[in-house]
Enzyme design. Sequence first.
Site, mmCIF file in Angstrom:
data_model
loop_
_atom_site.group_PDB
_atom_site.id
_atom_site.type_symbol
_atom_site.label_atom_id
_atom_site.label_comp_id
_atom_site.label_asym_id
_atom_site.label_seq_id
_atom_site.Cartn_x
_atom_site.Cartn_y
_atom_site.Cartn_z
ATOM 1 N N GLY A 136 -26.050 -14.452 1.177
ATOM 2 C CA GLY A 136 -25.284 -13.884 0.063
ATOM 3 C C GLY A 136 -24.034 -13.240 0.631
ATOM 4 N N CYS A 163 -18.513 -13.315 1.472
ATOM 5 C CA CYS A 163 -17.775 -14.414 2.116
ATOM 6 C C CYS A 163 -18.418 -15.783 1.956
ATOM 7 C CB CYS A 163 -17.599 -14.124 3.604
ATOM 8 S SG CYS A 163 -16.474 -12.769 3.901
ATOM 9 N N LYS A 186 -18.532 -17.504 -1.628
ATOM 10 C CA LYS A 186 -17.187 -17.747 -2.166
ATOM 11 C C LYS A 186 -16.407 -18.742 -1.294
ATOM 12 C CE LYS A 186 -14.058 -14.253 -1.014
ATOM 13 N NZ LYS A 186 -12.955 -14.856 -0.302
HETATM 14 C C1 UDX Z 1 -19.731 -13.338 7.278
HETATM 15 C C2 UDX Z 1 -19.292 -13.887 8.636
HETATM 16 O O1 UDX Z 1 -20.340 -13.682 9.593
HETATM 17 C C3 UDX Z 1 -17.997 -13.220 9.086
HETATM 18 O O2 UDX Z 1 -17.557 -13.799 10.297
HETATM 19 C C4 UDX Z 1 -16.950 -13.443 7.996
HETATM 20 O O3 UDX Z 1 -15.749 -12.807 8.349
HETATM 21 C C5 UDX Z 1 -17.446 -12.924 6.668
HETATM 22 O O4 UDX Z 1 -18.695 -13.526 6.340
HETATM 23 P P1 UDX Z 1 -20.969 -11.148 6.373
HETATM 24 O O5 UDX Z 1 -20.873 -11.771 5.016
HETATM 25 O O6 UDX Z 1 -20.617 -9.721 6.535
HETATM 26 O O7 UDX Z 1 -20.060 -11.957 7.422
HETATM 27 O O8 UDX Z 1 -22.490 -11.283 6.834
HETATM 28 P P2 UDX Z 1 -23.363 -12.130 7.875
HETATM 29 O O9 UDX Z 1 -23.949 -11.194 8.850
HETATM 30 O O10 UDX Z 1 -22.656 -13.290 8.398
HETATM 31 O O11 UDX Z 1 -24.546 -12.605 6.902
HETATM 32 C C6 UDX Z 1 -24.295 -13.407 5.775
HETATM 33 C C7 UDX Z 1 -25.569 -13.763 5.064
HETATM 34 O O12 UDX Z 1 -26.360 -14.664 5.812
HETATM 35 C C8 UDX Z 1 -26.476 -12.571 4.755
HETATM 36 O O13 UDX Z 1 -27.017 -12.734 3.455
HETATM 37 C C9 UDX Z 1 -27.554 -12.672 5.816
HETATM 38 O O14 UDX Z 1 -28.760 -12.082 5.417
HETATM 39 C C10 UDX Z 1 -27.679 -14.181 5.955
HETATM 40 N N1 UDX Z 1 -28.199 -14.603 7.253
HETATM 41 C C11 UDX Z 1 -27.456 -14.427 8.390
HETATM 42 C C12 UDX Z 1 -29.435 -15.238 7.331
HETATM 43 O O15 UDX Z 1 -30.150 -15.410 6.321
HETATM 44 N N2 UDX Z 1 -29.877 -15.672 8.554
HETATM 45 C C13 UDX Z 1 -29.160 -15.509 9.684
HETATM 46 O O16 UDX Z 1 -29.642 -15.945 10.753
HETATM 47 C C14 UDX Z 1 -27.919 -14.855 9.608
#
Ligand code: UDX
Length: 435
Positions: free
Chosen positions: A260, A263, A266
């Site tokens: 979710g 970023c 979208k």
């Molecule tokens: C992301 C990108 O990592 C970042 O580089 C960009 O600039 C913006 O989008 P962010 O949205 O803050 O960052 O979160 P991120 O830590 O990447 O996690 C995104 C989603 O993926 C979360 O819902 C997280 O729970 C999920 N996720 C992440 C997983 O389900 N498994 C994983 O192994 C990693």
Amino acid sequence: MKIAMVGSGYVGLVSGACFADFGHDVVCIDKDPGKIARLQAGEMPIYEPGLEELVRRNAMSGRLTFTTDLPAGISGAGAIFIAVGTPSRRGDGHADLSFVHAVAEEVGQHLDHPAVVVTKSTVPVGTGDAVERIIADSGTKVRYAVASNPEFLREGAAIADFKRPDRIVIGSDDEWARGVMSEVYRPLFLNKAPIQFTSRRSAELIKYAANAFLATKITFINEIADLCEKSGADVQDVARGVGLDGRIGSKFLHAGPGYGGSCFPKDTLALLKTAEDFGSPLRIVEAVVKVNDSRKRAMGRKVIEALGASDVRGKRVALLGLTFKPNTDDMRDSPSLAIAQTLIDAGVEVTAYDPEGMELAGPMMPGVAMMKDAYAAIEHADAVVIVTEWDAFRALDFARIKQLARAPLLVDLRNVYEPEDMRAAGFDYVGIGRG
Ligand code: UDX
């Protein structure tokens, strides 16, 4: 150097505060007078670990100021960053560029000294060309260049990501602009952060391709987790074995309830639109978006199934964690929204607790009772569901939970706990991909 940051949201504020910390003179500009007044008073509009201290320190030293006055804010700035939002346009998923274009026009009208205008907002390939045209059309007489400098910050770890980036991407073919950007990022070169100079269009695409790839990696392991459940394998072991291959890498292979946030959802949609516009479809990303969307409701059904009754009306479920990930208060596209709705639609009573997210979550989840802590949420629950892996949920008091809850059932959508340990503690345990 004086730097102007137009847009004091997540990206603008973190980047502005970090640039000030490097010794630059930074003005953060925003149209919202309430936000600027709060920032001037040292109050943060978002929750991000370490940000308040960083802003306070740099504001005290005079290197970081806030204003609603764009002409005054950009005056004398060698680099003017555009860091405004590019939300999904209602209806078609295209990135809404109206804020970016409006800033470009205002900058063009007031620019009276040579400056590099830098897009930090996540924008579709070709947006830099449009920004350049808008500035030219607004009649500016001074030298300027438009560069792309995407950000890769993760919420909850944004300051560390800014100060110790995997790479800095600068998109511009203009030697002068490259020189100015080198000056802006000099403190990071000294730390040997890799810097990639590339064309503006490549830089714009790098950001989307990176996010789409990470979303793909997560979605891939989520589907493998489903297969593990059916086939008797354990996704934790499979992910470890796969990730130890240096070509694949272990990061972003953690199975869960679906991605979710502000970023991935979208940006994947916007990339699909761009691909469509260029007549070059991205079928893998299309599948990722579909699979991730349906997964969130499927997680609600997984909880219903775990309750084990044909009619779950009147059952009570406690959701622990609501934000899309820990260490943020961001609720955008959080799986908890679809999970709660699926439960409510089935007649389940839902209680919840989140360490930072409840203020924003409350109005988005009107049918959910927000409780003061995890144990208050768990009282009389037929199932406890870990939706977000906050540290506060990593060492729960299971003896207490057994006393408070109606049934010892834990649905762990983040695989925080080990199935054997939970069974030894007398719990029915349902994880993700643990067949
Ligand atoms: C992301 C990108 O990592 C970042 O580089 C960009 O600039 C913006 O989008 P962010 O949205 O803050 O960052 O979160 P991120 O830590 O990447 O996690 C995104 C989603 O993926 C979360 O819902 C997280 O729970 C999920 N996720 C992440 C997983 O389900 N498994 C994983 O192994 C990693």
